[in-house]
Design a protein around this motif. Structure first.
Motif, PDB file in Angstrom:
ATOM      1  N   PRO A 236       0.831  -1.203   0.000  1.00  0.00           N
ATOM      2  CA  PRO A 236       0.000   0.000   0.000  1.00  0.00           C
ATOM      3  C   PRO A 236       0.866   1.254   0.000  1.00  0.00           C
ATOM      4  O   PRO A 236       1.907   1.301   0.652  1.00  0.00           O
ATOM      5  CB  PRO A 236      -0.798  -0.125   1.306  1.00  0.00           C
ATOM      6  N   VAL A 237       0.449   2.262  -0.746  1.00  0.00           N
ATOM      7  CA  VAL A 237       1.225   3.494  -0.890  1.00  0.00           C
ATOM      8  C   VAL A 237       0.587   4.599  -0.057  1.00  0.00           C
ATOM      9  O   VAL A 237      -0.602   4.901  -0.191  1.00  0.00           O
ATOM     10  CB  VAL A 237       1.296   3.934  -2.365  1.00  0.00           C
ATOM     11  N   ASN A 238       1.393   5.222   0.796  1.00  0.00           N
ATOM     12  CA  ASN A 238       0.941   6.288   1.670  1.00  0.00           C
ATOM     13  C   ASN A 238       0.387   7.469   0.874  1.00  0.00           C
ATOM     14  O   ASN A 238       0.937   7.844  -0.167  1.00  0.00           O
ATOM     15  CB  ASN A 238       2.118   6.734   2.548  1.00  0.00           C
ATOM     16  N   PHE A 239      -0.690   8.080   1.387  1.00  0.00           N
ATOM     17  CA  PHE A 239      -1.300   9.223   0.709  1.00  0.00           C
ATOM     18  C   PHE A 239      -0.289  10.348   0.477  1.00  0.00           C
ATOM     19  O   PHE A 239      -0.281  10.970  -0.588  1.00  0.00           O
ATOM     20  CB  PHE A 239      -2.469   9.763   1.547  1.00  0.00           C
ATOM     21  N   VAL A 240       0.540  10.632   1.483  1.00  0.00           N
ATOM     22  CA  VAL A 240       1.484  11.743   1.372  1.00  0.00           C
ATOM     23  C   VAL A 240       2.434  11.537   0.200  1.00  0.00           C
ATOM     24  O   VAL A 240       2.726  12.471  -0.561  1.00  0.00           O
ATOM     25  CB  VAL A 240       2.275  11.915   2.685  1.00  0.00           C
ATOM     26  N   ARG A 241       2.897  10.309   0.028  1.00  0.00           N
ATOM     27  CA  ARG A 241       3.799  10.016  -1.086  1.00  0.00           C
ATOM     28  C   ARG A 241       3.112  10.264  -2.424  1.00  0.00           C
ATOM     29  O   ARG A 241       3.696  10.855  -3.343  1.00  0.00           O
ATOM     30  CB  ARG A 241       4.275   8.564  -0.997  1.00  0.00           C
ATOM     31  N   ILE A 242       1.863   9.821  -2.541  1.00  0.00           N
ATOM     32  CA  ILE A 242       1.121  10.019  -3.796  1.00  0.00           C
ATOM     33  C   ILE A 242       0.916  11.503  -4.056  1.00  0.00           C
ATOM     34  O   ILE A 242       1.116  11.990  -5.175  1.00  0.00           O
ATOM     35  CB  ILE A 242      -0.238   9.294  -3.749  1.00  0.00           C
ATOM     36  N   MET A 243       0.517  12.242  -3.017  1.00  0.00           N
ATOM     37  CA  MET A 243       0.259  13.681  -3.156  1.00  0.00           C
ATOM     38  C   MET A 243       1.510  14.416  -3.629  1.00  0.00           C
ATOM     39  O   MET A 243       1.445  15.272  -4.517  1.00  0.00           O
ATOM     40  CB  MET A 243      -0.235  14.241  -1.820  1.00  0.00           C
ATOM     41  N   LYS A 244       2.659  14.080  -3.044  1.00  0.00           N
ATOM     42  CA  LYS A 244       3.908  14.738  -3.423  1.00  0.00           C
ATOM     43  C   LYS A 244       4.328  14.352  -4.840  1.00  0.00           C
ATOM     44  O   LYS A 244       4.821  15.182  -5.610  1.00  0.00           O
ATOM     45  CB  LYS A 244       5.010  14.367  -2.438  1.00  0.00           C
ATOM     46  N   GLN A 245       4.091  13.091  -5.196  1.00  0.00           N
ATOM     47  CA  GLN A 245       4.570  12.600  -6.487  1.00  0.00           C
ATOM     48  C   GLN A 245       3.811  13.214  -7.659  1.00  0.00           C
ATOM     49  O   GLN A 245       4.399  13.497  -8.709  1.00  0.00           O
ATOM     50  CB  GLN A 245       4.466  11.077  -6.533  1.00  0.00           C
ATOM     51  N   ILE A 246       2.504  13.436  -7.476  1.00  0.00           N
ATOM     52  CA  ILE A 246       1.730  13.983  -8.611  1.00  0.00           C
ATOM     53  C   ILE A 246       1.257  15.414  -8.366  1.00  0.00           C
ATOM     54  O   ILE A 246       0.595  16.002  -9.219  1.00  0.00           O
ATOM     55  CB  ILE A 246       0.533  13.075  -8.964  1.00  0.00           C
ATOM     56  N   ASP A 249      -3.419  18.293  -3.606  1.00  0.00           N
ATOM     57  CA  ASP A 249      -3.623  18.552  -2.190  1.00  0.00           C
ATOM     58  C   ASP A 249      -4.460  17.444  -1.557  1.00  0.00           C
ATOM     59  O   ASP A 249      -4.908  16.505  -2.236  1.00  0.00           O
ATOM     60  CB  ASP A 249      -4.282  19.923  -1.964  1.00  0.00           C
ATOM     61  N   LYS A 250      -4.676  17.554  -0.253  1.00  0.00           N
ATOM     62  CA  LYS A 250      -5.359  16.500   0.499  1.00  0.00           C
ATOM     63  C   LYS A 250      -6.803  16.319   0.043  1.00  0.00           C
ATOM     64  O   LYS A 250      -7.288  15.182  -0.052  1.00  0.00           O
ATOM     65  CB  LYS A 250      -5.308  16.823   1.997  1.00  0.00           C
ATOM     66  N   VAL A 251      -7.491  17.417  -0.216  1.00  0.00           N
ATOM     67  CA  VAL A 251      -8.889  17.333  -0.638  1.00  0.00           C
ATOM     68  C   VAL A 251      -9.006  16.561  -1.949  1.00  0.00           C
ATOM     69  O   VAL A 251      -9.850  15.665  -2.102  1.00  0.00           O
ATOM     70  CB  VAL A 251      -9.510  18.743  -0.784  1.00  0.00           C
ATOM     71  N   PHE A 254      -8.260  12.764  -1.446  1.00  0.00           N
ATOM     72  CA  PHE A 254      -9.365  11.995  -0.888  1.00  0.00           C
ATOM     73  C   PHE A 254     -10.487  11.823  -1.905  1.00  0.00           C
ATOM     74  O   PHE A 254     -11.148  10.783  -1.952  1.00  0.00           O
ATOM     75  CB  PHE A 254      -9.899  12.670   0.378  1.00  0.00           C
ATOM     76  N   ASP A 255     -10.716  12.834  -2.726  1.00  0.00           N
ATOM     77  CA  ASP A 255     -11.769  12.734  -3.729  1.00  0.00           C
ATOM     78  C   ASP A 255     -11.428  11.656  -4.759  1.00  0.00           C
ATOM     79  O   ASP A 255     -12.286  10.841  -5.135  1.00  0.00           O
ATOM     80  CB  ASP A 255     -11.959  14.088  -4.426  1.00  0.00           C
ATOM     81  N   ILE A 256     -10.177  11.621  -5.210  1.00  0.00           N
ATOM     82  CA  ILE A 256      -9.744  10.602  -6.169  1.00  0.00           C
ATOM     83  C   ILE A 256      -9.786   9.217  -5.537  1.00  0.00           C
ATOM     84  O   ILE A 256     -10.238   8.242  -6.157  1.00  0.00           O
ATOM     85  CB  ILE A 256      -8.326  10.916  -6.690  1.00  0.00           C
TER      86      ILE A 256
END
Length: 286
Positions: A236-246, A249-251, A254-256
Motif C-alpha cells: 500500500p502506498v501512503n497518501f502523502v507520497r502520492i500527493m507529493k509525487q503527482i 492537495d489533500k482534498v 481523498f476525492d480521487i
C-alpha cells in the motif's frame, strides 16, 4: 492486534448522521440526497433554527458519536433518551465516560457539548422525528442481518465489502471496529477513529427517491496517475507520497481515492485518523 467487530444501529445514529450532513456543506454535492435535500429541509425548519445551524462551520463534537455507542449499552437508543441521558451527566461525568477512548478534551468542551445536545434536540424535533419511519426500520433490520453475517465471515473482508473498499488495519490502538448502517450520507463511508475503537457509518444502499447526485466515474488523468503509482508498488502506498509525487492537495487526494474505491479499483487502508494508504485491487484496469 486483532480487533473485534460488531454491527449495531440505534435511531440516534441516523439522527446524528442527518444533522452532520445538513451542517457539512461540502458533503451536499457528494451525497445522493444532494443540495436539493438541504434546501427543502432548510425551508421546513423554523427561521431561527435554520439561521443557527447555518452559522455552524462544521459538524457536531465528534465524541458525541462515541457517546451514542456507549449509551446503547445503557438502553439509550432514541434522540429523546440520548438528550435526557447526557443532560443528567455533569461535564466531569462525560469526561469519565469518554476517558478510555479520548485523550484530549478542549477547554470549551462543556459549552461545545451543551450546544451539540441542543442542536440534536431541535433537529430531532423539526426534522428527524418527522422523517419516513421506514428508513429507521430498514436500518435496524440491516444491522441485525449484517451482524449475523459478520459472525460467519472474516471481519476485515466483511468490512471492506460493506464500506466499498476500506480496510481498517490492525494496530495497537484499535481494539474494536463498530459498523453502523446509515442512509443520509450514501454512498459515503464516514468513520471516527478514537483510542481503542473505530466507529464506521457505512452506506446501507437503501433506495433514495429522486436520487440527485450522479458521481462522475470517468477515470481522469490524475486518477490514472494514481493507478500507475499503485500498480508499480507491491505494498500500500501512503497518501502523502502520492500527493507529493503527482502534486495534488489533500482534498483532491481523498476525492480521487473515493472515486477509485467506489469503482472497485483500489482499497483504502486506514491506520489512524490521519494515516492512510491505497493499494491496487487485483485485476483492476483503467
Amino acid at each position: 492486534m486483532v480487533y473485534q467487530s460488531q454491527v449495531y444501529f440505534s435511531p440516534i445514529n441516523e439522527c446524528l448522521t442527518s444533522l452532520n450532513l445538513y451542517l457539512t456543506k461540502p458533503w451536499h454535492q457528494k451525497m445522493h440526497l444532494g443540495a436539493n435535500w438541504y434546501e427543502k429541509t432548510k425551508r421546513d425548519l423554523s427561521p431561527d433554527v435554520a439561521e443557527t445551524l447555518d452559522k455552524k462551520k462544521m459538524g457536531i463534537y465528534n465524541p458525541i458519536n462515541l457517546l451514542c455507542w456507549l449509551g446503547n449499552e445503557n438502553g439509550i437508543h432514541t434522540p429523546e433518551t440520548f438528550v435526557s441521558w447526557i443532560r443528567e451527566l455533569t461535564i466531569e461525568d462525560i469526561k469519565e465516560v469518554l476517558y478510555p477512548y479520548v485523550d484530549f478534551f478542549p477547554k470549551t468542551m462543556e459549552t461545545t457539548v451543551i450546544k451539540s445536545i441542543r442542536m440534536i434536540e431541535v433537529w430531532n424535533e423539526q426534522y428527524f422525528s418527522h422523517m419516513n419511519k421506514e428508513i429507521v426500520t430498514n436500518l435496524e433490520e440491516f444491522a441485525v442481518k449484517h451482524n449475523q453475517e459478520l459472525l460467519s465471515n472474516d471481519p476485515k473482508t466483511f468490512i471492506e465489502e460493506k464500506t466499498n473498499g476500506i480496510v481498517f488495519e490492525e494496530t495497537d490502538e484499535r481494539d474494536t471496529v463498530v459498523l453502523i448502517p446509515q442512509y443520509h450520507c450514501q454512498p459515503a463511508t464516514i468513520y471516527y477513529c478514537f483510542q481503542r475503537v473505530t466507529l464506521v457509518y457505512y452506506p446501507a444502499n437503501l433506495p433514495i427517491p429522486n436520487h440527485e447526485n450522479q458521481r462522475d466515474f470517468t477515470v481522469n488523468e490524475t486518477a490514472a496517475q494514481v493507478i500507475d503509482i499503485l500498480q508499480e508498488s507491491q505494498e500500500p502506498v501512503n497518501f502523502v507520497r502520492i500527493m507529493k509525487q503527482i502534486g495534488i492537495d489533500k482534498v483532491k487526494m481523498f476525492d480521487i481515492a473515493s472515486q477509485l474505491r467506489v469503482q472497485g479499483k483500489v482499497r483504502m487502508h486506514v491506520y489512524t485518523e490521519r494515516s492512510f494508504a491505497l493499494s491496487i485491487k487485483e485485476f483492476s484496469h483503467v
